[in-house]
Design an enzyme around this catalytic site. Sequence first.
Site, PDB file in Angstrom:
ATOM      1  N   ALA A  72      -1.719   6.421  11.188  1.00 14.96           N
ATOM      2  CA  ALA A  72      -2.992   5.724  10.986  1.00 14.96           C
ATOM      3  C   ALA A  72      -2.833   4.786   9.793  1.00 14.96           C
ATOM      4  O   ALA A  72      -1.960   4.998   8.945  1.00 14.96           O
ATOM      5  CB  ALA A  72      -4.090   6.740  10.714  1.00 14.96           C
ATOM      6  N   GLY A 111      -0.380   9.766  13.137  1.00 14.16           N
ATOM      7  CA  GLY A 111      -1.044   9.234  14.326  1.00 14.16           C
ATOM      8  C   GLY A 111      -0.046   8.654  15.319  1.00 14.16           C
ATOM      9  O   GLY A 111      -0.297   8.645  16.528  1.00 14.16           O
ATOM     10  N   GLU A 114       1.119  11.455  17.265  1.00 17.97           N
ATOM     11  CA  GLU A 114       0.018  11.904  18.132  1.00 17.97           C
ATOM     12  C   GLU A 114      -0.085  11.018  19.383  1.00 17.97           C
ATOM     13  O   GLU A 114      -0.367  11.505  20.470  1.00 17.97           O
ATOM     14  CB  GLU A 114      -1.291  11.912  17.333  1.00 17.97           C
ATOM     15  CG  GLU A 114      -1.269  13.018  16.274  1.00 17.97           C
ATOM     16  CD  GLU A 114      -2.493  12.993  15.369  1.00 17.97           C
ATOM     17  OE1 GLU A 114      -2.713  11.969  14.707  1.00 17.97           O
ATOM     18  OE2 GLU A 114      -3.224  14.000  15.345  1.00 17.97           O
ATOM     19  N   GLU A 134       0.628  14.354   7.528  1.00 10.02           N
ATOM     20  CA  GLU A 134      -0.733  14.245   6.988  1.00 10.02           C
ATOM     21  C   GLU A 134      -0.975  15.159   5.792  1.00 10.02           C
ATOM     22  O   GLU A 134      -1.653  14.772   4.838  1.00 10.02           O
ATOM     23  CB  GLU A 134      -1.769  14.552   8.086  1.00 10.02           C
ATOM     24  CG  GLU A 134      -1.957  13.444   9.108  1.00 10.02           C
ATOM     25  CD  GLU A 134      -0.967  13.499  10.274  1.00 10.02           C
ATOM     26  OE1 GLU A 134       0.045  14.222  10.166  1.00 10.02           O
ATOM     27  OE2 GLU A 134      -1.218  12.824  11.286  1.00 10.02           O
TER      28      GLU A 134
HETATM   29  N1  3HC Z   1      -0.740   2.860   6.522  1.00  6.64           N
HETATM   30  C1  3HC Z   1      -0.778   1.736   5.773  1.00  6.64           C
HETATM   31  N2  3HC Z   1       0.291   1.258   5.096  1.00  6.64           N
HETATM   32  C2  3HC Z   1       1.439   1.940   5.203  1.00  6.64           C
HETATM   33  C3  3HC Z   1       1.557   3.119   5.959  1.00  6.64           C
HETATM   34  C4  3HC Z   1       0.398   3.584   6.652  1.00  6.64           C
HETATM   35  N3  3HC Z   1       0.422   4.677   7.422  1.00  6.64           N
HETATM   36  N4  3HC Z   1       2.828   3.577   5.861  1.00  6.64           N
HETATM   37  C5  3HC Z   1       3.489   2.707   5.063  1.00  6.64           C
HETATM   38  N5  3HC Z   1       2.656   1.719   4.674  1.00  6.64           N
HETATM   39  C6  3HC Z   1       2.996   0.545   3.855  1.00  6.64           C
HETATM   40  C7  3HC Z   1       3.420   0.926   2.448  1.00  6.64           C
HETATM   41  O1  3HC Z   1       2.313   1.040   1.591  1.00  6.64           O
HETATM   42  C8  3HC Z   1       4.331  -0.236   2.082  1.00  6.64           C
HETATM   43  O2  3HC Z   1       3.476  -1.309   1.725  1.00  6.64           O
HETATM   44  P1  3HC Z   1       3.950  -2.392   0.619  1.00  6.64           P
HETATM   45  O3  3HC Z   1       5.159  -3.052   1.179  1.00  6.64           O
HETATM   46  O4  3HC Z   1       2.774  -3.272   0.479  1.00  6.64           O
HETATM   47  O5  3HC Z   1       4.248  -1.589  -0.615  1.00  6.64           O
HETATM   48  C9  3HC Z   1       4.986  -0.612   3.414  1.00  6.64           C
HETATM   49  O6  3HC Z   1       4.162  -0.029   4.423  1.00  6.64           O
HETATM   50  C10 3HC Z   1       6.397  -0.071   3.578  1.00  6.64           C
HETATM   51  O7  3HC Z   1       6.383   1.319   3.295  1.00  6.64           O
HETATM   52  P2  3HC Z   1       7.643   2.040   2.626  1.00  6.64           P
HETATM   53  O8  3HC Z   1       8.028   1.311   1.388  1.00  6.64           O
HETATM   54  O9  3HC Z   1       7.320   3.471   2.519  1.00  6.64           O
HETATM   55  O10 3HC Z   1       8.762   1.759   3.744  1.00  6.64           O
HETATM   56  P3  3HC Z   1       9.926   2.686   4.224  1.00  6.64           P
HETATM   57  O11 3HC Z   1      10.670   1.895   5.223  1.00  6.64           O
HETATM   58  O12 3HC Z   1      10.659   3.268   3.056  1.00  6.64           O
HETATM   59  O13 3HC Z   1       9.222   3.925   4.966  1.00  6.64           O
HETATM   60  C11 3HC Z   1       7.670   5.003   6.442  1.00  6.64           C
HETATM   61  C12 3HC Z   1       8.469   3.714   6.137  1.00  6.64           C
HETATM   62  C13 3HC Z   1       8.657   6.147   6.743  1.00  6.64           C
HETATM   63  C14 3HC Z   1       6.799   4.725   7.632  1.00  6.64           C
HETATM   64  C15 3HC Z   1       6.844   5.380   5.187  1.00  6.64           C
HETATM   65  O14 3HC Z   1       6.112   4.243   4.759  1.00  6.64           O
HETATM   66  C16 3HC Z   1       5.852   6.486   5.390  1.00  6.64           C
HETATM   67  O15 3HC Z   1       6.229   7.649   5.336  1.00  6.64           O
HETATM   68  N6  3HC Z   1       4.577   6.145   5.625  1.00  6.64           N
HETATM   69  C17 3HC Z   1       3.502   7.102   5.702  1.00  6.64           C
HETATM   70  C18 3HC Z   1       3.506   7.823   6.990  1.00  6.64           C
HETATM   71  C19 3HC Z   1       2.294   8.719   7.078  1.00  6.64           C
HETATM   72  O16 3HC Z   1       1.983   9.468   6.187  1.00  6.64           O
HETATM   73  N7  3HC Z   1       1.612   8.659   8.220  1.00  6.64           N
HETATM   74  C20 3HC Z   1       0.466   9.466   8.469  1.00  6.64           C
HETATM   75  C21 3HC Z   1      -0.756   8.680   8.166  1.00  6.64           C
HETATM   76  S1  3HC Z   1      -2.220   9.637   8.315  1.00  6.64           S
HETATM   77  C22 3HC Z   1      -2.499   9.724   9.975  1.00  6.64           C
HETATM   78  O17 3HC Z   1      -1.721   9.240  10.757  1.00  6.64           O
HETATM   79  C23 3HC Z   1      -3.757  10.392  10.380  1.00  6.64           C
HETATM   80  C24 3HC Z   1      -3.838  10.664  11.832  1.00  6.64           C
HETATM   81  O18 3HC Z   1      -3.527  12.000  12.102  1.00  6.64           O
HETATM   82  C25 3HC Z   1      -5.204  10.389  12.361  1.00  6.64           C
END
Ligand code: 3HC
Length: 660
Positions: A72, A111, A114, A134
């Site tokens: 998400a 997400g 999911e 999450e």
């Molecule tokens: N939403 C918005 N922005 C995100 C994001 C997300 N889910 N994931 C990463 N970004 C952004 C980062 O803030 C960063 O932005 P910036 O360049 O402006 O600083 C950019 O994307 C690149 O991120 P990374 O530097 O972390 O890039 P990597 O290549 O090292 O890693 C990744 C990529 C493995 C996807 C890592 O970013 C990550 O682990 N992201 C989070 C994943 C996450 O926690 N997802 C779950 C979200 S909650 C959810 O899905 C709820 C659902 O159940 C309803």
Amino acid sequence: MNDTPAPLTFAATVSGRIVSDVLIVTIDNPPVNATSAQVRAGLVAALNHAARDGTIRAVVLTGAGKVFIGGADIREFGKAPLEPSLPTVIDLIEKMQKPVVAALNGAALGGGLEVALAAHGRIAIPDASFALPEVKLGIVPGAGGTQRLPRLVGALAALDLAATGRTVKSAEALALGLVDRICDAELMAEAVAFAISLTGSPIRRTGMLAVAVPDTRIFAEATKKIVSRARGAHAPGEAARLVGLSFALPFEDAVAEERATFLRLRDSEEAAALRHLFFAERNAGKVEGLCAEALPLSTIGIAGIGLMGSGIAAACLAAGYKVVGYEPREEAAIAGQGRISDLLRRAVIAGKMTREQVEAGLSNLEITTHVHQLAEAGLVIEAVFDDFDAKANLFRQLDRLLKPDTLLATNTSYLDPDALAAVTSRPERFLGLHFFSPANIMRLVEVVRCAETADTALATGIAFARKIGKLPIVTGVCEGFIGNRIFSAYRAEAEKMLAEGASPEVIDRAMEAYGFAMGLFTVNDMAGLEIAWARRKRTAASRDPAAFYFDVPDRLCEAGRFGARTGRGWYDYSGGARAPDPDVAALIEDFRTRKGIVPRNFTEAEIMDRLLSAMSREGRALTEEGIARHEDDIDLILVNGYGFPAARGGPMFAASRRKT
Ligand code: 3HC
């Protein structure tokens, strides 16, 4: 057969093309294809298009670039919800009357996973990765993850993944049943063939599968472990509870409870704190005005392979660097080599490295007693005892022997790196790389920008730390840099409270109840009290005689109580576990008597209030002095190097929330 090379556009971030009557839907929402409102709307439009168009037989969902869907859009959290919601999209996928296959071109997270779970088939490239991370953001999956995952991998495996946020790679995902296939060569061609193979047979909808009821005792025990490891954070326990509902409630009821829990946690302090750290971490190391390119490095020299140097060497080898470890004495060199091998072999037991990676790592290790063999290294990190003359002599020697462009780094904790740089002829190629023990495990590295460190050297230090899997935080020069200066400030505050009436165990219990892995006095006992004692003796002459000085730590050391290793320190360890020691209480009482202090009781809230105030006060000072770039870096340092509970967001974040 219908192939349309011309792309269909469902949203600016969602496009389609038709190959062999299969609609390939591509999400292209850089940087990580997060399911923003626009992506969700685009997916709905694409699915509706596929449902309506009688020539389309199946759908393949994929992501552009190296990520399938990163989850998400975290930036939308805290804002007014926009329709369609992710559960609506996912419901639509699962209920499609035509097969939907997820072609997993890279990470499928949160997400994103999911979405994949709701598809009717999943095919992945060999190095894709999967997680429900999450809980690391203080929330739980909010679009069916805790309910669909157990239906594919079983409740116990789902518990492990959903409650810890652990990432699995394609091979494990296949073994677990999380994906159906790993592609051999060309993902899209194989995904299209897979989707076509599913037409004509009944569609397998994940939400309609039964969940095998696990051994409830094992499930309860695993949940208990997860909750106790969470150190007061709520999300892991909630995720475990929700996975438990997968075999206790009908699917729709459990999904509704999951969504309600997700929405509740999304607005919690814990989620705000962890989101703050997530974005702080992405900003760490992005230094304003630093546009120099990092130098390429292939060989790292480590001068001094004691405990710290061995840990640094192991981290470098694990990341694929060649390492030359230097120790002048033969026995120390042999011991260092054994220690490095041990650390790598332990990484296999911990599941962090494969045997093959360890063998490859060890073949990249050269141990030497001849300093000139460090000559091929592009960066030499000094990790000898924290004594100025020892370090300065070593740097003079290195400076003479090494190529003029080799970078030099000191791992000093307390010495002045500018003074060390000054003994060399290359202060612009000199920086600090302050690792935390055990260096192969702890993520934090303070990258110390000395007065004359050139931008290239700084950029190289940051890139190197990242490459070995660390979190680099840039700091200016001051006594103890950022972390140890804050540590000194709250240790001083804790000692003041001891003088005023608290005890080590009352303070430690307050910190542990707040979420610290260990209280301050236990940490001191684990680290050993003698190094700080030596430093106090060294700096005694410059101490302000009028300032408050709590001499009990000196008394402990004079009595040979150097901490857990010697069986006694702030606590007595003779029975195995830490136990309050009446002799320590007597020493503290004696101090109070000498100073005429009448002891009083402290509540846990007051203790934490004073410790947090001390931390945030020092943090503000460090930022004002320009030692820290901004307050977020201070939070990252305390969380990643000093056991500050992540679910509280770090001392600066916690202080800012207390004010509001
Ligand atoms: N939403 C918005 N922005 C995100 C994001 C997300 N889910 N994931 C990463 N970004 C952004 C980062 O803030 C960063 O932005 P910036 O360049 O402006 O600083 C950019 O994307 C690149 O991120 P990374 O530097 O972390 O890039 P990597 O290549 O090292 O890693 C990744 C990529 C493995 C996807 C890592 O970013 C990550 O682990 N992201 C989070 C994943 C996450 O926690 N997802 C779950 C979200 S909650 C959810 O899905 C709820 C659902 O159940 C309803």
